[in-house]
Design a protein around this motif. Structure first.
Motif, short mmCIF file in Angstrom:
data_model
loop_
_atom_site.label_atom_id
_atom_site.label_comp_id
_atom_site.label_asym_id
_atom_site.label_seq_id
_atom_site.Cartn_x
_atom_site.Cartn_y
_atom_site.Cartn_z
N GLY A 34 1.20 12.86 3.57
CA GLY A 34 0.71 14.21 3.77
C GLY A 34 -0.13 14.73 2.62
O GLY A 34 -0.08 15.92 2.29
N MET A 35 -0.90 13.83 2.01
CA MET A 35 -1.75 14.25 0.90
C MET A 35 -3.09 13.55 1.00
O MET A 35 -3.25 12.59 1.76
N SER A 36 -4.06 14.02 0.25
CA SER A 36 -5.39 13.42 0.29
C SER A 36 -5.39 12.13 -0.53
O SER A 36 -4.59 11.97 -1.46
N PRO A 37 -6.30 11.19 -0.20
CA PRO A 37 -6.41 9.97 -1.02
C PRO A 37 -6.66 10.27 -2.49
O PRO A 37 -6.18 9.55 -3.37
N GLY A 38 -7.42 11.33 -2.76
CA GLY A 38 -7.69 11.69 -4.15
C GLY A 38 -6.44 12.10 -4.90
O GLY A 38 -6.23 11.71 -6.05
N ASN A 39 -5.59 12.88 -4.24
CA ASN A 39 -4.34 13.29 -4.88
C ASN A 39 -3.41 12.11 -5.09
O ASN A 39 -2.73 12.00 -6.11
N LEU A 40 -3.38 11.20 -4.11
CA LEU A 40 -2.54 10.02 -4.26
C LEU A 40 -3.03 9.16 -5.43
O LEU A 40 -2.24 8.62 -6.20
N ALA A 41 -4.37 9.06 -5.55
CA ALA A 41 -4.94 8.23 -6.62
C ALA A 41 -4.60 8.76 -8.00
O ALA A 41 -4.59 8.00 -8.98
N TYR A 42 -4.29 10.04 -8.10
CA TYR A 42 -3.87 10.60 -9.39
C TYR A 42 -2.58 9.93 -9.86
O TYR A 42 -2.38 9.70 -11.06
N HIS A 43 -1.70 9.61 -8.90
CA HIS A 43 -0.41 8.99 -9.24
C HIS A 43 -0.50 7.46 -9.24
O HIS A 43 0.10 6.80 -10.09
N PHE A 44 -1.25 6.91 -8.26
CA PHE A 44 -1.40 5.46 -8.14
C PHE A 44 -2.86 5.17 -7.82
O PHE A 44 -3.28 5.29 -6.66
N PRO A 45 -3.65 4.79 -8.80
CA PRO A 45 -5.10 4.63 -8.62
C PRO A 45 -5.49 3.58 -7.59
O PRO A 45 -6.55 3.68 -6.97
N THR A 46 -4.65 2.55 -7.41
CA THR A 46 -5.00 1.45 -6.51
C THR A 46 -3.78 1.04 -5.70
O THR A 46 -2.63 1.39 -6.02
N LYS A 47 -4.04 0.28 -4.67
CA LYS A 47 -2.95 -0.30 -3.87
C LYS A 47 -2.12 -1.24 -4.74
O LYS A 47 -0.89 -1.29 -4.62
N GLY A 48 -2.79 -1.98 -5.62
CA GLY A 48 -2.07 -2.86 -6.53
C GLY A 48 -1.09 -2.10 -7.41
O GLY A 48 0.00 -2.59 -7.71
N ALA A 49 -1.47 -0.89 -7.82
CA ALA A 49 -0.58 -0.07 -8.65
C ALA A 49 0.66 0.34 -7.85
O ALA A 49 1.77 0.39 -8.40
#
Length: 220
Positions: A34-49
């Motif tokens: 329930g969040m934007s990809p940008g907000n998620l990337a703040y916590h985990f920049p990549t799928k690998g992360a």
């Protein structure tokens, strides 16, 4: 860990387990959380992360809740308990065994973590084998076969969920069967004391009840 990171990791783990690593992207995790990809990337920049965080979480879970028996008292029964505990934990992270190779090849970060964890797994194997020898459960000659025993146990550890799925087994049946198979690798090397304990393991006398599900623990 913040509630947001916990929510992201739980969503990612559920999606990876259900659909496989290759079919789930960062946008899918963001949508489920329930969040934007940008907000998620703040916590985990990549799928690998994301995958790296989940792997680290699984390793720490096993270290804190499974591999806790002191080496001074470690026995074949301890080994069986550790194997069943680690396998039950793995059920909740089954994507690691079912799709892991492709993920490691695609992520240098994940490849580095896997190399580190592989080294720790080998060190743990050697410590447990040495303890079984020192505590009188396994003959000292088994130490010379440590490399072979490690490779054999690794094959079981990496393939048991796939084998269970192909046979149509439920998770608990698979855990008990393949934990016994792993312990049985030491059967030819057991002392008399170890052989008595090994027979109890293989007869299922040390299985104990299956752990309760979350709903059962809540009384539902």
């Amino acid at each position: 860990m913040s509630d947001t990171r916990r929510r992201i990791l739980d969503s990612a783990r559920a999606l990876f387990n259900e659909h496989g690593l290759s079919r789930v992207g960062v946008r899918d995790v963001a949508r489920a959380t329930g969040m934007s990809p940008g907000n998620l990337a703040y916590h985990f920049p990549t799928k690998g992360a994301l995958v790296t965080a989940l792997l680290t979480e699984l390793y720490e879970l096993n270290q804190s809740a499974v591999f806790t028996e002191p080496m001074q008292t470690f026995s074949l029964a301890s080994l069986y308990a550790a194997a069943t505990g680690a396998m039950r934990n793995m059920v909740g992270y089954r994507f690691v065994l079912l799709n892991y190779v492709d993920a490691v090849r695609a992520s240098p970060e994940l490849a580095g973590l896997e190399a580190e964890l592989a080294k720790k797994r080998r060190e743990r194997h050697d410590r447990m084998l040495a303890a079984l020898v020192e505590n009188g459960f396994v003959e000292r000659a088994a130490l010379a076969r440590s490399d072979v025993l490690y490779e054999q146990s690794s094959m079981i550890s990496s393939g048991w969920l796939t084998a269970a799925a192909l046979r149509g087994w439920d998770d608990e049946r698979a855990v008990l069967h393949f934990a016994k198979a792993g312990c049985a690798l030491l059967a030819p090397h057991c002392t008399e004391r170890g052989a008595r304990q090994m027979r109890r393991i293989l007869r299922g006398e040390l299985d104990g009840p299956a752990p309760k599900t979350k709903n059962e623990r809540k009384g539902k």
